[in-house]
Design an enzyme around this catalytic site. Structure first.
Site, PDB file in Angstrom:
ATOM      1  N   HIS A   1      -8.400   8.118   2.937  1.00 25.04           N
ATOM      2  CA  HIS A   1      -7.754   9.434   2.918  1.00 25.04           C
ATOM      3  C   HIS A   1      -8.785  10.513   2.654  1.00 25.04           C
ATOM      4  O   HIS A   1      -9.784  10.283   1.981  1.00 25.04           O
ATOM      5  CB  HIS A   1      -6.628   9.491   1.879  1.00 25.04           C
ATOM      6  CG  HIS A   1      -7.029   9.098   0.491  1.00 25.04           C
ATOM      7  ND1 HIS A   1      -7.156   7.784   0.104  1.00 25.04           N
ATOM      8  CD2 HIS A   1      -7.355   9.836  -0.598  1.00 25.04           C
ATOM      9  CE1 HIS A   1      -7.523   7.733  -1.164  1.00 25.04           C
ATOM     10  NE2 HIS A   1      -7.658   8.968  -1.616  1.00 25.04           N
TER      11      HIS A   1
ATOM     12  N   ASN B   1     -12.987   9.856  -1.383  1.00 26.26           N
ATOM     13  CA  ASN B   1     -13.545   8.978  -2.409  1.00 26.26           C
ATOM     14  C   ASN B   1     -13.644   7.560  -1.866  1.00 26.26           C
ATOM     15  O   ASN B   1     -12.717   7.067  -1.219  1.00 26.26           O
ATOM     16  CB  ASN B   1     -12.654   8.993  -3.658  1.00 26.26           C
ATOM     17  CG  ASN B   1     -12.664  10.345  -4.337  1.00 26.26           C
ATOM     18  OD1 ASN B   1     -13.717  10.957  -4.500  1.00 26.26           O
ATOM     19  ND2 ASN B   1     -11.495  10.831  -4.733  1.00 26.26           N
TER      20      ASN B   1
ATOM     21  N   CYS C   1       0.862  -1.186   0.000  1.00 26.27           N
ATOM     22  CA  CYS C   1       0.000   0.000   0.000  1.00 26.27           C
ATOM     23  C   CYS C   1       0.898   1.234   0.000  1.00 26.27           C
ATOM     24  O   CYS C   1       1.735   1.405   0.897  1.00 26.27           O
ATOM     25  CB  CYS C   1      -0.908  -0.010   1.233  1.00 26.27           C
ATOM     26  SG  CYS C   1      -1.754   1.555   1.499  1.00 26.27           S
TER      27      CYS C   1
ATOM     28  N   GLY D   1     -13.971   6.806  -8.004  1.00 25.04           N
ATOM     29  CA  GLY D   1     -12.612   6.857  -8.549  1.00 25.04           C
ATOM     30  C   GLY D   1     -11.540   6.728  -7.487  1.00 25.04           C
ATOM     31  O   GLY D   1     -10.446   7.277  -7.630  1.00 25.04           O
TER      32      GLY D   1
ATOM     33  N   CYS E   1       0.701   3.314   3.191  1.00 26.06           N
ATOM     34  CA  CYS E   1       1.419   2.682   4.312  1.00 26.06           C
ATOM     35  C   CYS E   1       2.924   2.898   4.161  1.00 26.06           C
ATOM     36  O   CYS E   1       3.633   3.125   5.153  1.00 26.06           O
ATOM     37  CB  CYS E   1       1.096   1.193   4.385  1.00 26.06           C
ATOM     38  SG  CYS E   1      -0.523   0.833   5.109  1.00 26.06           S
TER      39      CYS E   1
END
Ligand code: AMP
Ligand code: ZN
Length: 113
Positions: free
Chosen positions: A99, A86, A3, A92, A6
C-alpha cells in the site's frame, strides 16, 4: 486469506473508498495522520515492494496513475502531498498487503523520520 486489505477489496469489511478501477483501490486510512490520508493498493494480494516480480511490476504504473487522479480529485495537486510505502519491520509495515500512503492537507515538514 486473512488479509484486512483483501477483505476491503472484497467488500467484506467497510471502507471509505475514494478511487477504484479494475486493478487499484484507494480508501481513507482509518487512523489518519494528516487531514487527508488515503491508502492506495493493488486489488491483488502483493505483500510488499519486495514481492513485486516482473509479472506484478506493471501494477505500480497503474497505482501511480491512480495517485495522480486522486491528487486532482482531492485538490491537493497544487499544495502538494507525500507518498510513502512502508516495507518490512524497521519501517513498521503493519499490513502485509502493498500500500501507498498519500499524506496531505497540511505542511508535512522536511524530515522524513
Ligand atoms: P503500514 O504501517 O504502512 O502497514 O500502514 C497500515 C495502515 O493501514 C495504517 O495507517 C492503518 O491506520 C491503516 N488501516 C488498518 N486497518 C484499516 C482499515 N480497516 N481501514 C482503513 N485503514 C486501515
Ligand atoms: Zn491482501
Amino acid at each position: 486469506m486473512d488479509c484486512i486489505f483483501c477483505k476491503i477489496v472484497n467488500h467484506e469489511i467497510p471502507s471509505e473508498i475514494v478511487y477504484e478501477d479494475d486493478e487499484v483501490l484507494a480508501f481513507k486510512d482509518i487512523n489518519p495522520q494528516t487531514p487527508i490520508h488515503i491508502l492506495v493498493i493493488p486489488k491483488t494480494h502483493i505483500e510488499s515492494i519486495l514481492e513485486l516480480d516482473e509479472e506484478a511490476k506493471p501494477i505500480c504504473g497503474k497505482i501511480f496513475t491512480a495517485i495522480q487522479k486522486i491528487a486532482k480529485e482531492q485538490k491537493i495537486e497544487k499544495a502538494g502531498f507525500r507518498v510513502i510505502s512502508n516495507c518490512g519491520e524497521d519501517a513498521g509495515q503493519e499490513v502485509k498487503h502493498l500500500h501507498f500512503h498519500i499524506l496531505a492537507g497540511q505542511k508535512l515538514g522536511t524530515k522524513i523520520v
